[in-house]
Design an enzyme around this catalytic site. Structure first.
Site, short mmCIF file in Angstrom:
data_model
loop_
_atom_site.label_atom_id
_atom_site.label_comp_id
_atom_site.label_asym_id
_atom_site.label_seq_id
_atom_site.Cartn_x
_atom_site.Cartn_y
_atom_site.Cartn_z
CB CYS A 1 -0.91 -0.03 1.22
SG CYS A 1 -1.86 1.49 1.47
CB CYS B 1 0.62 1.38 4.29
SG CYS B 1 -1.14 0.95 4.29
#
Length: 300
Positions: free
Chosen positions: A60, A63
């Protein structure tokens, strides 16, 4: 004297050398990592104390951008009395289902088992302010029905674990064993069918055990059933006899009516009609009805 001094210096160098070797070879006590890892095995630890948990995935991009600020925030966790943790949803599918993670990254605050979803800015200072100023008190907590320890979320966790297990089995059969994709689908379909049949039989056995049939629970079941069948058969015979009697009565009434009809087909005075003067049935019926009316008037 000079040799004595040289020996003393030599011994001192040997002593310091040995001391340095011992210091280098001894294990260094490193500072423990302040960022904790939560898994399916130890997730119940977050039910006590104060926690900030990040749910992320390695692939991600958002993230990855959050990780530096989250690690800096974790360094302050011990000083503020809060545990900073992270969860890799790709490795912990059960926790992903338990917390219903629909977007990444997702951050939860937990205080003694009461969970709140963090919706603020994602910087170190904002995280520190959220904890220090107790801004989490203004956030509505997650309902107990949807809490991670509830029955519903336990079921969701098991479902997510099952789906990940099936996916791993599918990858193993297609990549390691060389089974085609359609073959893997057929195997899973047959497994689902037979497991459903087995579960259905198991439920039937459990139902029969908990709620046994009357034929097994009562020793008088078969005598009572035989008596009821005999009574039903006798009742059917009586009904059939009554029906036959009613049919016979109806036939007798029809015969009497036909006889009266034949007698009244003559003239109004009771004489037979002259030959060649036969009336149609409709006209004859009208005459009979008229004669009946005159007889009733005379009787009155």
């Amino acid at each position: 004297m000079f040799s004595l001094i040289l020996q003393t210096k030599h011994k001192s160098w040997i002593y310091f050398s040995l001391l340095g070797i011992c210091f280098i070879s001894s294990p260094v006590l490193a500072k423990p990592d302040s960022l904790k890892e939560v898994t399916d095995a130890n997730w119940e630890e977050i039910l006590t104390g104060e926690w900030m948990i990040e749910f992320y995935a390695p692939w991600c991009p958002a993230c990855q951008q959050l990780q530096p600020a989250w690690k800096e925030f974790a360094d302050w966790g011990e000083d503020m009395g809060v545990n900073i943790a992270k969860v890799d949803v790709t490795e912990q599918p059960g926790l992903s289902g338990r917390f219903i993670i629909t977007s990444l990254p997702t951050i939860y605050h937990s205080k003694d088992g009461v969970f709140r979803k963090y919706q603020g800015a994602r910087t170190k200072d904002d995280f520190l302010s959220f904890i220090h100023d107790q801004k989490w008190k203004a956030v509505e907590p997650v309902s107990s029905w949807f809490g991670p320890s509830s029955f519903l979320m336990n079921s969701m966790s098991a479902l997510f674990k099952l789906s990940m297990f099936i996916r791993r089995c599918h990858n193993y059969m297609t990549e390691k064993l060389g089974i085609p994709v359609w073959g893997s689908y057929v195997i899973f379909g047959l497994a689902t069918l037979f497991s459903g049949l087995a579960l259905g039989l198991l439920l039937v056995f459990i139902a029969d055990f908990v709620f046994p049939s009357r034929r097994f629970s009562s020793p008088d079941y078969y005598p009572k059933k035989q008596t009821i069948d005999q009574a039903r058969l006798i009742q059917q015979q009586e009904d059939a006899t009554e029906a036959d009697g009613e049919e016979d009565d109806e036939e007798e009434e029809e015969e009497d009516h036909d006889e009266v009809w034949r007698k009244r087909r003559g003239s109004p005075e009771g004489r037979p009609e002259p030959r060649g003067q036969a009336f149609p049935d409709d006209a004859l019926r009208k005459r009979v009805v008229g004669n009946r009316g005159e007889e009733e008037e005379e009787d009155t």
